[in-house]
Design a protein around this motif. Structure first.
Motif, PDB file in Angstrom:
ATOM      1  N   LYS A  39       0.821  -1.214   0.000  1.00  0.00           N
ATOM      2  CA  LYS A  39       0.000   0.000   0.000  1.00  0.00           C
ATOM      3  C   LYS A  39       0.858   1.269   0.000  1.00  0.00           C
ATOM      4  N   ILE A  42       1.901   1.715  -3.722  1.00  0.00           N
ATOM      5  CA  ILE A  42       0.770   2.207  -4.515  1.00  0.00           C
ATOM      6  C   ILE A  42       0.481   3.665  -4.177  1.00  0.00           C
ATOM      7  N   PHE A  90       2.280  -1.093 -10.823  1.00  0.00           N
ATOM      8  CA  PHE A  90       1.553  -2.314 -11.155  1.00  0.00           C
ATOM      9  C   PHE A  90       2.146  -3.547 -10.476  1.00  0.00           C
ATOM     10  N   THR A  93       0.641  -4.871  -7.250  1.00  0.00           N
ATOM     11  CA  THR A  93      -0.640  -5.537  -7.445  1.00  0.00           C
ATOM     12  C   THR A  93      -0.422  -7.019  -7.711  1.00  0.00           C
ATOM     13  N   LEU A 113      -6.719 -11.986 -13.117  1.00  0.00           N
ATOM     14  CA  LEU A 113      -6.195 -10.649 -12.842  1.00  0.00           C
ATOM     15  C   LEU A 113      -5.923  -9.885 -14.138  1.00  0.00           C
ATOM     16  N   TYR A 117      -7.647  -6.528 -15.438  1.00  0.00           N
ATOM     17  CA  TYR A 117      -6.787  -5.403 -15.823  1.00  0.00           C
ATOM     18  C   TYR A 117      -7.125  -4.918 -17.236  1.00  0.00           C
ATOM     19  N   LEU A 166      -6.335  -2.282   2.098  1.00  0.00           N
ATOM     20  CA  LEU A 166      -5.302  -3.305   1.955  1.00  0.00           C
ATOM     21  C   LEU A 166      -4.676  -3.591   3.306  1.00  0.00           C
TER      22      LEU A 166
END
Length: 177
Positions: A39, A42, A90, A93, A113, A117, A166
């Motif tokens: 997190k 991101i 990315f 993730t 996934l 995406y 998260l």
């Protein structure tokens, strides 16, 4: 040739550089960033991407030319930096998905996934087209292009409040809930 004077040959070179930049982002994540909490990565890549994406305003207003930076060079560097940052954003993730994946369904999870995406990319393109239409930007009308770029850049911040959902997961797959 488009409005900025980019020839198709140049745009082909941009695609090659973008692919190399994406690979560089993966390597940078693998060597330096995988131990950071997902997190946090991101959050920071999103936060850093906003002012970097706003540099496109310099290109569309031709301010880059006023400070002596040719369009091609500015576009190439700007695009390359954003691709590296996007890949770094990315990778957590994928790391999060890998850390949460039950054994034996890794391929199914990865395919799912990637499907999500790709669907998100399609929705993003369509939403972008609607927002572009809403701002009145067309192939011959660019008057509101700076406002459109600003809106799109700032809209990236909408996701930040959701990072809190998260758990504390780092790229190595260690979880703390």
């Amino acid at each position: 040739v488009n409005d900025l004077g980019f020839k198709p040959e140049f745009l082909g070179k941009v695609n090659v550089v973008a692919s190399l930049a994406s690979l560089f982002g993966v390597i940078m994540y693998r060597l330096k960033l995988k131990e950071f909490p997902v997190k946090d990565l991101i959050f920071w890549t999103t936060l850093i991407s906003v002012p970097l994406s706003l540099t496109q305003l310099l290109l569309v207003t031709h301010k880059n030319l006023e400070i002596g930076i040719p369009n091609e060079f500015f576009f190439l560097v700007d695009n390359t930096v954003l691709v590296v940052l996007g890949q770094i954003a990315f990778m957590p993730t994928l790391a999060l998905a890998a850390s949460l994946c039950p054994p034996g369904i890794e391929g199914t999870l990865f395919a799912s996934l990637m499907s999500i995406y790709n669907a998100g990319g399609l929705v993003s393109q369509e939403a972008g087209a609607l927002v572009t239409q809403w701002f009145g930007v067309t192939d011959s009308e660019f008057g509101n292009l700076p406002q459109l770029i600003t809106f799109c850049s700032l809209s990236s911040l909408v996701t930040l409040p959701f990072i809190g959902v998260l758990g504390d997961v780092d790229g190595s797959g260690n979880e703390e809930y």
